[in-house]
Design an enzyme around this catalytic site. Structure first.
Site, mmCIF file in Angstrom:
data_model
loop_
_atom_site.group_PDB
_atom_site.id
_atom_site.type_symbol
_atom_site.label_atom_id
_atom_site.label_comp_id
_atom_site.label_asym_id
_atom_site.label_seq_id
_atom_site.Cartn_x
_atom_site.Cartn_y
_atom_site.Cartn_z
ATOM 1 N N LYS A 1 -115.458 -53.119 93.361
ATOM 2 C CA LYS A 1 -116.691 -52.909 92.997
ATOM 3 C C LYS A 1 -117.328 -52.020 93.073
ATOM 4 O O LYS A 1 -116.812 -51.278 92.697
ATOM 5 C CB LYS A 1 -116.816 -52.854 94.527
ATOM 6 C CG LYS A 1 -117.544 -54.016 95.046
ATOM 7 C CD LYS A 1 -117.537 -55.490 95.158
ATOM 8 C CE LYS A 1 -119.410 -56.255 95.837
ATOM 9 N NZ LYS A 1 -118.978 -57.466 95.904
ATOM 10 N N GLY B 1 -129.870 -65.856 102.315
ATOM 11 C CA GLY B 1 -130.363 -64.843 100.878
ATOM 12 C C GLY B 1 -129.926 -66.403 100.830
ATOM 13 O O GLY B 1 -129.786 -68.057 100.959
ATOM 14 N N VAL C 1 -127.115 -67.438 98.666
ATOM 15 C CA VAL C 1 -126.251 -68.439 98.938
ATOM 16 C C VAL C 1 -126.467 -69.068 100.098
ATOM 17 O O VAL C 1 -126.124 -70.471 99.652
ATOM 18 C CB VAL C 1 -125.064 -67.351 98.804
ATOM 19 C CG1 VAL C 1 -123.470 -68.548 99.387
ATOM 20 C CG2 VAL C 1 -124.693 -66.959 97.774
ATOM 21 N N ALA C 2 -126.824 -68.645 101.118
ATOM 22 C CA ALA C 2 -127.245 -69.271 102.256
ATOM 23 C C ALA C 2 -127.752 -70.390 102.399
ATOM 24 O O ALA C 2 -127.642 -71.780 102.948
ATOM 25 C CB ALA C 2 -127.040 -68.404 103.815
ATOM 26 N N TYR C 3 -128.956 -70.806 101.689
ATOM 27 C CA TYR C 3 -129.814 -70.779 101.301
ATOM 28 C C TYR C 3 -129.358 -72.022 100.949
ATOM 29 O O TYR C 3 -129.359 -73.338 100.471
ATOM 30 C CB TYR C 3 -131.279 -70.823 100.783
ATOM 31 C CG TYR C 3 -132.118 -71.909 100.152
ATOM 32 C CD1 TYR C 3 -132.927 -71.786 101.182
ATOM 33 C CD2 TYR C 3 -132.360 -72.782 98.934
ATOM 34 C CE1 TYR C 3 -134.281 -73.075 101.249
ATOM 35 C CE2 TYR C 3 -132.799 -73.877 99.011
ATOM 36 C CZ TYR C 3 -134.311 -73.997 99.995
ATOM 37 O OH TYR C 3 -134.759 -75.349 99.724
ATOM 38 N N GLY D 1 -127.963 -65.718 108.310
ATOM 39 C CA GLY D 1 -127.745 -65.130 107.070
ATOM 40 C C GLY D 1 -129.091 -65.921 106.393
ATOM 41 O O GLY D 1 -128.131 -67.033 105.812
#
Length: 346
Positions: free
Chosen positions: A80, A179, A181-183, A177
């Site tokens: 990462k 963002g 991905v969450a959308y 949250g």
């Protein structure tokens, strides 16, 4: 600054501190383990309070990628990177090209990709200086839809294991949250008939989900107290902690955030409370699975990628069953599975 003595150091193979005076670049690259292949994991940009927080974050995320890639059965090790600074203020072509040159110096031990506050366009700028990047437009592209799909399937696996159903009609889900991905996750859930309760520090993101999917907006702190079936942490990590656990009424925790447990012991606490937890690096592996297919010898295939993402349902079902049989928290079962694969190979 403590590095080697940090719990999260966990025998990292490399930790590289990078700087470039001309562009203002300050970054850390962590390579945790390359037993299964070159380390692969995204780069995030964050305005950390201090350097110690950045080191802690990159080490924890890097180790998580080793386990994520192993459990997803990808020929990748774990790594990462973090770029320190405010994404709204410091982004520039010069900065990303400087970071690309740092990647090039590692000679393929680590491949970067997009993550929090890093876009495919940013990765394309890195690509001007190095080929050690993945997730490029025109190849595998944006991994977010695949992460969202995998998270939805993981939530479905948890629902099936706990209640014997896969139908979201009438199921209440609290999403923390909102963002990219969450959308996508909210879209899947809304189409499946779930009732959504959502929150985010970005009010525009909240309004978008409310308008698009008929979700109910709630306060940032209120999300923990809701009488819902599923709590989906999709922001930054450590939201499952000593303060929030007593407040949770949900019986399933399944979201796309990394490092959801503040400490390992919290996994056992929620198990004893009767909450089924989908380990974060298992449920949110859809994006890295899609990135892998960019490297496939036969070339990228969205269909092959989706089929691999769909295996997240089966992997989580296996973890849930082993957890119940062994009376051990799901995150420890996932760690054991990852360690078996890392030691024995794919």
């Amino acid at each position: 600054m403590v590095v080697f003595n940090q719990v999260e150091f966990d025998n990292h193979e490399q930790v590289v501190f990078c700087s470039d005076k001309a562009s203002g670049l300050k970054a850390i690259i962590a390579v945790h383990n390359t037993n299964l292949g070159p380390a692969v994991g995204g780069c995030r940009m964050w305005d950390y309070a201090n350097d110690e927080d950045a080191v802690y974050d990159v080490l924890r995320l890097s180790k998580g990628m080793t386990y994520k890639n192993a459990v997803a059965r990808l020929p990748f090790g774990g790594g990462k990177s973090v770029i320190i600074g405010n994404a709204k203020e410091i982004k520039s072509e010069q900065l990303f090209r400087a970071f690309g040159r740092q990647l090039e110096r590692l000679n393929g031990s680590y491949y970067s990709a997009e993550d929090v506050n890093i876009t495919c366009d940013d990765v394309a700028l890195m690509n001007k200086e190095t080929n050690y990047v993945l997730g490029l437009e025109g190849k595998s592209g944006n991994p977010s839809p695949f992460t969202a799909y995998g998270t939805f399937l993981g939530m479905k696996a948890a629902l099936h294991h706990q209640r014997g159903i896969q139908d979201f009609s009438g199921i209440k889900v609290a999403v923390q949250g909102l963002g990219a991905v969450a959308y996508g996750l909210c879209k899947h859930l809304a189409e499946a008939g779930a009732e959504l309760f959502v929150t985010d520090i970005n009010q525009a993101a909240v309004e978008r989900v409310v308008n698009d999917f008929g979700a109910t907006a709630v306060g940032i702190d209120e999300i923990y107290d809701l009488d819902v079936d599923v709590y989906a942490p999709c922001a930054l990590g450590a939201t499952i902690n000593d303060t929030t656990i007593p407040r949770l009424k949900a019986t399933i925790i399944a979201g796309c955030a990394n490092n959801q447990l503040a400490e390992s012991r919290h996994g056992e606490i929620i198990r004893e409370k009767g909450i089924l937890y989908a380990p974060d690096y298992v449920i949110n592996a859809g994006g890295i699975i899609n990135v892998y297919y960019e490297t496939a010898p036969e070339g990228y295939s969205k269909e092959a990628s989706n089929k691999h993402v769909e295996k997240i349902f089966d992997t989580l079902s296996e973890i849930f069953t082993r957890s119940e049989k062994e009376q051990k928290s799901t995150h420890l079962i996932a760690d054991e599975l990852a360690q078996e694969i890392i030691e024995n190979g794919l």
